[in-house]
Design an enzyme around this catalytic site. Structure first.
Site, mmCIF file in Angstrom:
data_model
loop_
_atom_site.group_PDB
_atom_site.id
_atom_site.type_symbol
_atom_site.label_atom_id
_atom_site.label_comp_id
_atom_site.label_asym_id
_atom_site.label_seq_id
_atom_site.Cartn_x
_atom_site.Cartn_y
_atom_site.Cartn_z
ATOM 1 N N SER A 134 32.680 41.408 61.715
ATOM 2 C CA SER A 134 33.834 41.632 61.149
ATOM 3 C C SER A 134 33.934 42.692 60.192
ATOM 4 O O SER A 134 33.239 42.415 59.372
ATOM 5 C CB SER A 134 35.088 40.676 61.862
ATOM 6 O OG SER A 134 35.113 39.235 60.763
ATOM 7 N N SER A 166 33.118 40.260 44.195
ATOM 8 C CA SER A 166 34.908 40.657 43.761
ATOM 9 C C SER A 166 35.036 40.293 42.826
ATOM 10 O O SER A 166 34.222 39.845 41.567
ATOM 11 C CB SER A 166 34.704 39.025 44.565
ATOM 12 O OG SER A 166 36.390 38.726 44.422
ATOM 13 N N TYR A 171 35.260 29.788 45.428
ATOM 14 C CA TYR A 171 35.054 31.347 44.938
ATOM 15 C C TYR A 171 34.291 31.899 43.851
ATOM 16 O O TYR A 171 33.648 32.949 44.079
ATOM 17 C CB TYR A 171 36.064 31.635 46.440
ATOM 18 C CG TYR A 171 35.711 32.267 46.329
ATOM 19 C CD1 TYR A 171 34.919 32.955 47.605
ATOM 20 C CD2 TYR A 171 36.292 33.857 46.256
ATOM 21 C CE1 TYR A 171 34.723 34.414 48.046
ATOM 22 C CE2 TYR A 171 36.089 34.707 46.217
ATOM 23 C CZ TYR A 171 35.216 35.539 47.358
ATOM 24 O OH TYR A 171 35.229 37.109 47.394
ATOM 25 N N LYS A 175 30.798 33.623 43.130
ATOM 26 C CA LYS A 175 31.030 35.472 42.627
ATOM 27 C C LYS A 175 30.346 35.254 41.560
ATOM 28 O O LYS A 175 29.897 36.327 41.189
ATOM 29 C CB LYS A 175 32.507 35.707 43.075
ATOM 30 C CG LYS A 175 32.307 35.544 44.348
ATOM 31 C CD LYS A 175 31.231 36.630 45.130
ATOM 32 C CE LYS A 175 31.573 36.421 46.613
ATOM 33 N NZ LYS A 175 30.824 37.592 47.587
ATOM 34 N N THR A 208 41.410 41.517 55.514
ATOM 35 C CA THR A 208 39.672 41.471 56.665
ATOM 36 C C THR A 208 39.711 39.819 56.814
ATOM 37 O O THR A 208 41.349 39.503 56.457
ATOM 38 C CB THR A 208 39.122 41.059 56.481
ATOM 39 O OG1 THR A 208 38.839 40.181 55.073
ATOM 40 C CG2 THR A 208 38.537 43.142 55.407
#
Length: 268
Positions: free
Chosen positions: A14, A132, A145, A149, A180
């Site tokens: 996806s 990101s 997170y 990254k 998303t």
């Protein structure tokens, strides 16, 4: 023998990965896309789906070997598969952090280590790691997170120095928000603390607003394709917010950037 580039994109079930695979195919590439389960994956016309779990040290080399047996080579690796998580650093358990790093960092290492022997042998290749804006501009309540990254940013720069001698280059693509399911349905650390409730809620509301107003994954996918097939640059950001944030981080003093971030997330 076909001269089309052979491209491997991880995480194409996806979102950004799926659109990226479609755009590579539209450019005439031979495209393989990885999914964790073939049985539950929706077909993707023009793309060969391969079962691979980046968290599994047996699954990754097995999938790479399958692709090489079919195509004979891999010219481009796009490390797109990733997971998100929100929560204060104090709220996040070590186990939760390890699971996130298992996909976002060690998963990337596994795929890189699996494709590099063949890329070194053919003396060419391009590795695109999807980072990101949080890899260079951390946000509150997304510390782990952001840390994952940041790790990818450092790994990618070091790796590029190491593999240039073999005709291989590494590129970082750092998007901001896109519409998303990954970003809209990020899990929250389980052991939340009441002391952080007010600010965490404010940040969650700001993130939801930004995702609702974010562009579709198509511009991110186009940037990934350009990073893979075009002239090499170490870093690329999709047009719009990501490019603006990159310039702010580079040219503005830290204090106004910090104040602007806090205001944006509703905690200023």
């Amino acid at each position: 023998m076909s001269t089309s580039k052979v491209v491997l994109v991880t995480g194409v079930s996806s979102g950004i990965g799926r659109v990226t695979a479609e755009q590579f195919a539209a450019h005439g590439c031979v495209v393989f896309g990885t999914v964790r389960s073939l049985a539950s994956a929706a077909p993707l016309p023009g793309i060969t789906l391969v079962e691979m779990d980046v968290r599994d040290s047996d699954s990754v080399p097995r999938a790479i070997a399958e692709i090489l047996s079919r195509a004979g080579r891999i010219d481009v690796l796009v490390n797109n598969a990733g997971v998100n998580m929100t929560g204060a650093v104090e709220e996040t358990s070590i186990a939760e952090a390890q699971l996130l790093f298992e996909t976002n960092v060690f998963g990337v290492m596994r795929t890189i280590q699996a494709v590099l022997p063949q890329m070194r042998e053919q003396r060419s290749g391009r590795i695109v790691n999807v980072s990101s804006v949080l890899g260079f501009l951390p946000a509150p309540y997304m510390g782990l997170y952001s840390a994952s990254k940041h790790a990818i940013e450092g790994l990618s720069e070091s790796l590029d120095h190491e593999v240039r001698q073999f005709g291989i280059h590494v590129t970082l693509v750092a998007p901001a928000y896109a519409r998303t399911s990954l970003e809209a349905n990020s899990p929250v650390a389980k052991a939340t603390l009441a002391a952080y409730d007010r600010e965490r809620a404010a940040v969650a509301a700001a993130v939801a607003r930004d995702i609702n107003n974010a562009p579709s994954p198509h511009s991110v996918a186009a940037t990934i394709v350009e990073a893979a097939l075009g002239k090499w640059r170490m870093r690329k950001t999709p047009p719009g917010q990501a490019t603006l944030l990159s310039r702010l981080r580079r040219f503005l003093p830290a204090a106004p950037v910090d104040a602007s971030l806090r205001k944006q997330f509703g905690i200023g």
